[in-house]
Motif scaffolding. Structure first.
Motif, PDB file in Angstrom:
ATOM      1  N   ALA A  14     -15.996 -34.438   4.249  1.00 10.69           N
ATOM      2  CA  ALA A  14     -16.789 -33.995   3.093  1.00 10.69           C
ATOM      3  C   ALA A  14     -16.927 -35.126   2.079  1.00 10.69           C
ATOM      4  CB  ALA A  14     -16.136 -32.776   2.444  1.00 10.69           C
ATOM      5  N   SER A  17     -19.131 -38.084   3.541  1.00 11.33           N
ATOM      6  CA  SER A  17     -20.557 -37.824   3.753  1.00 11.33           C
ATOM      7  C   SER A  17     -21.291 -37.377   2.490  1.00 11.33           C
ATOM      8  CB  SER A  17     -20.735 -36.768   4.842  1.00 11.33           C
ATOM      9  OG  SER A  17     -20.228 -35.519   4.407  1.00 11.33           O
ATOM     10  N   SER A  18     -20.596 -37.303   1.368  1.00 10.54           N
ATOM     11  CA  SER A  18     -21.190 -36.803   0.127  1.00 10.54           C
ATOM     12  C   SER A  18     -21.240 -37.901  -0.929  1.00 10.54           C
ATOM     13  CB  SER A  18     -20.370 -35.625  -0.408  1.00 10.54           C
ATOM     14  OG  SER A  18     -20.291 -34.588   0.552  1.00 10.54           O
ATOM     15  N   THR A  19     -22.180 -37.740  -1.853  1.00 14.85           N
ATOM     16  CA  THR A  19     -22.335 -38.719  -2.928  1.00 14.85           C
ATOM     17  C   THR A  19     -22.295 -38.028  -4.283  1.00 14.85           C
ATOM     18  OG1 THR A  19     -24.747 -38.542  -2.822  1.00 14.85           O
ATOM     19  CG2 THR A  19     -23.726 -40.300  -1.513  1.00 14.85           C
ATOM     20  N   ASP A  20     -22.030 -38.831  -5.316  1.00 15.25           N
ATOM     21  CA  ASP A  20     -22.045 -38.282  -6.668  1.00 15.25           C
ATOM     22  C   ASP A  20     -23.473 -38.299  -7.213  1.00 15.25           C
ATOM     23  OD1 ASP A  20     -22.592 -40.897  -7.550  1.00 15.25           O
ATOM     24  OD2 ASP A  20     -20.575 -41.211  -8.348  1.00 15.25           O
ATOM     25  N   TRP A  71     -17.369 -30.017   9.573  1.00 18.15           N
ATOM     26  CA  TRP A  71     -18.066 -30.325   8.320  1.00 18.15           C
ATOM     27  C   TRP A  71     -19.475 -30.843   8.587  1.00 18.15           C
ATOM     28  CZ3 TRP A  71     -17.995 -29.488   3.249  1.00 18.15           C
ATOM     29  CH2 TRP A  71     -18.883 -30.233   2.469  1.00 18.15           C
ATOM     30  N   ASN A  75     -23.261 -28.631   8.084  1.00 18.21           N
ATOM     31  CA  ASN A  75     -24.160 -29.163   7.068  1.00 18.21           C
ATOM     32  C   ASN A  75     -25.358 -29.887   7.660  1.00 18.21           C
ATOM     33  OD1 ASN A  75     -22.893 -28.401   4.509  1.00 18.21           O
ATOM     34  ND2 ASN A  75     -21.164 -29.511   5.374  1.00 18.21           N
ATOM     35  N   HIS A  77     -25.721 -32.538   9.430  1.00 15.57           N
ATOM     36  CA  HIS A  77     -25.772 -33.997   9.362  1.00 15.57           C
ATOM     37  C   HIS A  77     -26.219 -34.544  10.718  1.00 15.57           C
ATOM     38  CE1 HIS A  77     -24.205 -34.800   5.355  1.00 15.57           C
ATOM     39  NE2 HIS A  77     -23.387 -33.772   5.529  1.00 15.57           N
ATOM     40  N   ASP A 104     -21.803 -27.980   0.048  1.00 23.60           N
ATOM     41  CA  ASP A 104     -21.929 -29.269  -0.623  1.00 23.60           C
ATOM     42  C   ASP A 104     -20.676 -29.589  -1.425  1.00 23.60           C
ATOM     43  OD1 ASP A 104     -24.646 -29.792   0.154  1.00 23.60           O
ATOM     44  OD2 ASP A 104     -25.267 -28.287  -1.300  1.00 23.60           O
ATOM     45  N   ALA A 105     -20.312 -30.872  -1.424  1.00 27.81           N
ATOM     46  CA  ALA A 105     -19.210 -31.351  -2.263  1.00 27.81           C
ATOM     47  C   ALA A 105     -19.820 -31.965  -3.520  1.00 27.81           C
ATOM     48  CB  ALA A 105     -18.388 -32.383  -1.506  1.00 27.81           C
ATOM     49  N   TYR A 106     -19.233 -31.661  -4.672  1.00 25.81           N
ATOM     50  CA  TYR A 106     -19.744 -32.211  -5.924  1.00 25.81           C
ATOM     51  C   TYR A 106     -18.594 -32.393  -6.916  1.00 25.81           C
ATOM     52  CZ  TYR A 106     -19.386 -27.463  -7.774  1.00 25.81           C
ATOM     53  OH  TYR A 106     -18.910 -26.240  -8.170  1.00 25.81           O
TER      54      TYR A 106
END
Length: 116
Positions: A14, A17-20, A71, A75, A77, A104-106
């Motif tokens: 997570a 593969s996630s961005t801010d 994950w 999602n 991907h 989603d990760a945030y």
């Protein structure tokens, strides 16, 4: 199969593969320890449910593979169970993971990572 180990790798994927909000990868700044307790609990719940529901199909895969692929696959991907060369098994696990929907990760206002 240890659900905690699968969940650890699920959360690593997570972050990877996630961005801010600025497009920076979360794993460049955050670790699994930065994930909010309630998000970790939900991840453990989802991973445990997935493992229990598909234990026979998952035998032979490592906890790292399962967590990472669960994950990525749920999602949608560009990688996941379907591209491990597992044939019909990979397709079945892909369909099973999609049932869980996207997540989603945030970064929250408190600086912790949350899953939605």
């Amino acid at each position: 199969m240890n659900p905690q180990t699968v969940t650890k790798h699920y959360l690593i994927a997570a972050l990877w593969s996630s961005t801010d909000e600025h497009g920076e990868p979360l794993d460049a700044v955050y670790t699994v320890d930065d994930i909010a307790p309630e998000a970790q609990a939900k991840a453990l719940e989802d991973c445990t449910d997935f493992i229990e529901a598909h234990a026979r199909q998952l035998s032979g895969l490592s906890a790292e593979q399962i967590g990472h692929d669960f994950w990525l696959t749920r999602n949608h991907h560009g990688a996941g169970f379907w591209d491990r060369g597992l044939g019909d098994l990979g397709q079945a696990l892909t369909i099973a993971a999609h049932v869980y929907g996207g997540c989603d990760a945030y970064v929250g206002d408190d600086g912790l990572i949350y899953l939605s």
